[in-house]
Write a protein that holds these residues in place. Structure first.
Motif, PDB file in Angstrom:
ATOM      1  N   ARG A 146       0.879  -1.260  -0.136  1.00  0.00           N
ATOM      2  CA  ARG A 146       0.101   0.105  -0.028  1.00  0.00           C
ATOM      3  C   ARG A 146       0.903   1.319  -0.139  1.00  0.00           C
ATOM      4  NH1 ARG A 146      -2.440   0.489   4.907  1.00  0.00           N
ATOM      5  NH2 ARG A 146      -1.019  -1.102   5.713  1.00  0.00           N
ATOM      6  N   VAL A 147       0.585   2.296  -0.869  1.00  0.00           N
ATOM      7  CA  VAL A 147       1.377   3.331  -0.768  1.00  0.00           C
ATOM      8  C   VAL A 147       1.239   4.134   0.701  1.00  0.00           C
ATOM      9  CG1 VAL A 147       1.524   5.494  -1.988  1.00  0.00           C
ATOM     10  CG2 VAL A 147       1.038   3.629  -3.304  1.00  0.00           C
ATOM     11  N   ARG A 148       2.177   4.506   1.109  1.00  0.00           N
ATOM     12  CA  ARG A 148       2.056   5.407   2.483  1.00  0.00           C
ATOM     13  C   ARG A 148       2.016   6.900   2.048  1.00  0.00           C
ATOM     14  NH1 ARG A 148       7.060   5.563   6.697  1.00  0.00           N
ATOM     15  NH2 ARG A 148       5.914   6.884   8.633  1.00  0.00           N
ATOM     16  N   ARG A 149       1.059   7.414   2.483  1.00  0.00           N
ATOM     17  CA  ARG A 149       0.531   8.809   2.105  1.00  0.00           C
ATOM     18  C   ARG A 149       1.198   9.821   2.882  1.00  0.00           C
ATOM     19  NH1 ARG A 149      -6.049   8.730   1.603  1.00  0.00           N
ATOM     20  NH2 ARG A 149      -5.424  10.896   1.012  1.00  0.00           N
ATOM     21  N   VAL A 150       2.571   9.972   2.722  1.00  0.00           N
ATOM     22  CA  VAL A 150       3.218  11.189   3.157  1.00  0.00           C
ATOM     23  C   VAL A 150       3.844  11.859   2.126  1.00  0.00           C
ATOM     24  CG1 VAL A 150       3.753   9.607   5.297  1.00  0.00           C
ATOM     25  CG2 VAL A 150       5.293   9.564   3.261  1.00  0.00           C
ATOM     26  N   ARG A 151       4.319  13.237   2.536  1.00  0.00           N
ATOM     27  CA  ARG A 151       5.012  14.062   1.607  1.00  0.00           C
ATOM     28  C   ARG A 151       4.200  14.280   0.368  1.00  0.00           C
ATOM     29  NH1 ARG A 151       9.290  10.755   3.407  1.00  0.00           N
ATOM     30  NH2 ARG A 151       9.359   9.641   1.536  1.00  0.00           N
ATOM     31  N   GLN A 152       5.129  14.045  -0.829  1.00  0.00           N
ATOM     32  CA  GLN A 152       4.327  14.263  -2.006  1.00  0.00           C
ATOM     33  C   GLN A 152       3.431  13.374  -2.503  1.00  0.00           C
ATOM     34  OE1 GLN A 152       7.501  13.831  -1.334  1.00  0.00           O
ATOM     35  NE2 GLN A 152       8.688  13.815  -3.563  1.00  0.00           N
ATOM     36  N   PHE A 153       3.170  12.356  -1.707  1.00  0.00           N
ATOM     37  CA  PHE A 153       2.291  11.469  -1.823  1.00  0.00           C
ATOM     38  C   PHE A 153       1.072  11.365  -0.978  1.00  0.00           C
ATOM     39  CE2 PHE A 153       6.328   9.981  -3.084  1.00  0.00           C
ATOM     40  CZ  PHE A 153       6.382   9.843  -4.435  1.00  0.00           C
ATOM     41  N   ALA A 154       0.997  12.507  -0.285  1.00  0.00           N
ATOM     42  CA  ALA A 154      -0.155  12.469   0.649  1.00  0.00           C
ATOM     43  C   ALA A 154      -1.580  12.272   0.096  1.00  0.00           C
ATOM     44  CB  ALA A 154       0.139  13.839   1.558  1.00  0.00           C
ATOM     45  N   HIS A 155      -1.761  12.845  -1.060  1.00  0.00           N
ATOM     46  CA  HIS A 155      -2.974  12.702  -1.390  1.00  0.00           C
ATOM     47  C   HIS A 155      -3.225  11.355  -2.294  1.00  0.00           C
ATOM     48  CE1 HIS A 155      -4.084  16.481   0.315  1.00  0.00           C
ATOM     49  NE2 HIS A 155      -2.841  16.960  -0.273  1.00  0.00           N
ATOM     50  N   GLY A 156      -2.000  10.837  -2.563  1.00  0.00           N
ATOM     51  CA  GLY A 156      -2.066   9.615  -3.599  1.00  0.00           C
ATOM     52  C   GLY A 156      -0.938   9.651  -4.453  1.00  0.00           C
ATOM     53  N   LEU A 157      -1.084   9.114  -5.653  1.00  0.00           N
ATOM     54  CA  LEU A 157       0.141   9.282  -6.652  1.00  0.00           C
ATOM     55  C   LEU A 157      -0.294  10.338  -7.781  1.00  0.00           C
ATOM     56  CD1 LEU A 157       0.698   5.388  -7.470  1.00  0.00           C
ATOM     57  CD2 LEU A 157       2.081   7.054  -6.144  1.00  0.00           C
ATOM     58  N   PRO A 158       0.733  11.370  -7.690  1.00  0.00           N
ATOM     59  CA  PRO A 158       0.799  12.441  -8.612  1.00  0.00           C
ATOM     60  C   PRO A 158       0.774  11.926 -10.044  1.00  0.00           C
ATOM     61  CG  PRO A 158       2.608  12.691  -7.396  1.00  0.00           C
ATOM     62  CD  PRO A 158       1.929  11.591  -6.962  1.00  0.00           C
ATOM     63  N   ALA A 159       0.554  12.652 -11.031  1.00  0.00           N
ATOM     64  CA  ALA A 159       0.583  12.290 -12.462  1.00  0.00           C
ATOM     65  C   ALA A 159       2.227  12.515 -12.865  1.00  0.00           C
ATOM     66  CB  ALA A 159      -0.225  13.190 -13.459  1.00  0.00           C
ATOM     67  N   GLY A 160       2.726  11.604 -13.718  1.00  0.00           N
ATOM     68  CA  GLY A 160       4.089  11.891 -14.073  1.00  0.00           C
ATOM     69  C   GLY A 160       4.579  10.386 -14.389  1.00  0.00           C
ATOM     70  N   ASN A 161       5.950  10.381 -14.649  1.00  0.00           N
ATOM     71  CA  ASN A 161       6.748   9.340 -14.961  1.00  0.00           C
ATOM     72  C   ASN A 161       7.019   8.392 -13.563  1.00  0.00           C
ATOM     73  OD1 ASN A 161       6.401   9.836 -17.926  1.00  0.00           O
ATOM     74  ND2 ASN A 161       7.991  11.358 -17.441  1.00  0.00           N
ATOM     75  N   TYR A 162       6.850   7.214 -13.909  1.00  0.00           N
ATOM     76  CA  TYR A 162       7.184   6.175 -12.841  1.00  0.00           C
ATOM     77  C   TYR A 162       7.860   4.961 -13.305  1.00  0.00           C
ATOM     78  CZ  TYR A 162       3.923   8.527  -9.698  1.00  0.00           C
ATOM     79  OH  TYR A 162       3.336   9.509  -8.880  1.00  0.00           O
TER      80      TYR A 162
END
Length: 351
Positions: A266-282
């Protein structure tokens, strides 16, 4: 010869009575209600049931379609590692591969990472029973009397921990997620605990009692396809090690179908991922250990959100819609038959 009348009860002797008690229940005097089935009540029940099922089904389908999900197949992209793993003599050689993908829109909310397997049959009878529940409870048992064979002991008599075909075939790829942001690479924090059922973690699986795990599993050996013993599954967290490791517990709950997915992180919702996964390259960075070529399987990584009705699975909604449609059509058929018979009855009465 005794007189036959001697077997009959004599005067003054008590004999049991077969008469039921004089109660409302045994004498069937309880109040009862018998429904009178009329055309109005029958049609109302069919149409109300159909309307209810259709409403619930549409809501479930709309809810399932609102789930954000992305699925990445890395079977072909990691083909070099797959060829390396097909040779069992390379079991101790590490092999890594990476898979790049792009999120065009933000995935908001809780994000779950699953691994998916295709054409892997866990529903075979011998496979399903190849485990020792007593051993997984941390008890000292003789696993030779269990259904774990041939994955119970080695040729020298050393017992396997855990034993059985299910444990031996445990999915052991390591998957990390990285976010490529402004020419910098950020590792997405992932939670590896709290992914199994509470009843499994606290009731069905326990480690043997000892002052440390290595001594608890002394005298045992890892299954043949494992790269490390069970007490080293999670060296960072003692509470997530041994038989109570979340990855191990999730794998031991076998699937009924050949294509399935299991919760991995599960994605830990902290820092820039506090609201989920932002759009971009992964990028998925994968340590490849689980070969699938021999049984013509495929492997996937799935990133998904969940809603009030669960994940992206429209089956329940479709089932409700089909049931509601059947009930509504049955109501119309009964209505047509009733009108036809009533019209015929009126015609004969006029004659």
């Amino acid at each position: 010869m005794k007189n036959k009348t001697s077997f009959l009860p004599q005067e003054g002797e008590a004999h049991p009575s077969r008469c039921p008690d004089n109660s409302a229940f045994k004498q069937q005097r309880l109040p009862a209600w018998k429904p009178q089935l009329t055309i109005v009540s029958v049609l109302s029940s069919f149409f109300l049931t159909g309307a209810f099922c259709l409403t619930v089904g549409v809501c479930l389908i709309l809810s399932a379609n609102s789930v954000r999900e992305i699925q990445i197949d890395y079977s072909d992209k990691c083909s070099d590692c797959s060829k390396l793993r097909e040779n069992s003599s390379n079991w101790n050689k590490e092999c890594h591969c990476s898979v790049n993908f792009t999120l065009k829109e933000d995935i908001l909310g809780d994000v779950f990472m699953y691994y998916g397997l295709q054409n892997f049959y866990q529903n075979h009878r011998r496979y399903v029973i190849s485990r020792s529940d007593a051993q997984l409870l941390g008890r000292n048992v003789n696993i030779q009397k269990s259904y774990c064979a041939p994955f119970s002991t080695y040729s020298n008599g050393t017992p396997m921990a855990p034993c059985g075909a299910i444990a031996n075939s445990m999915f052991n790829d390591t998957i990390d997620l990285f976010y490529n942001h402004n020419s910098s690479v950020i590792q997405v924090p992932l939670l590896k605990t709290g992914n199994s059922w509470w009843t499994d973690k606290n009731v069905k699986f326990h480690n043997p009692e000892s002052y440390n795990l290595s001594s608890a599993f002394a005298g045992t050996a890892r299954p043949p396809y494992w790269q490390k013993p069970v007490y080293l599954l999670d060296e960072e967290d003692e509470r997530n090690n041994g038989y109570v490791n979340d990855d191990f517990i999730v794998w031991m709950r076998v699937s009924a179908f050949a294509t399935f997915r299991n919760l991995y992180r599960r994605v830990r919702r902290v820092r820039q991922f506090a609201h989920g996964l932002p759009a971009g390259n992964y990028t998925f960075w994968i340590s490849y250990n689980f070969p699938v070529t021999r049984f013509k399987g495929r492997k996937h990584v799935i990133l998904s959100t969940v809603v009030w009705s669960g994940g992206s699975n429209p089956f329940l909604g479709i089932a409700y819609v089909v049931s509601g449609t059947a009930a509504t059509l049955t109501g119309f058929v009964i209505t047509a038959i009733h009108l036809k018979l009533r019209k015929k009855k009126t015609y004969f009465q006029k004659q």
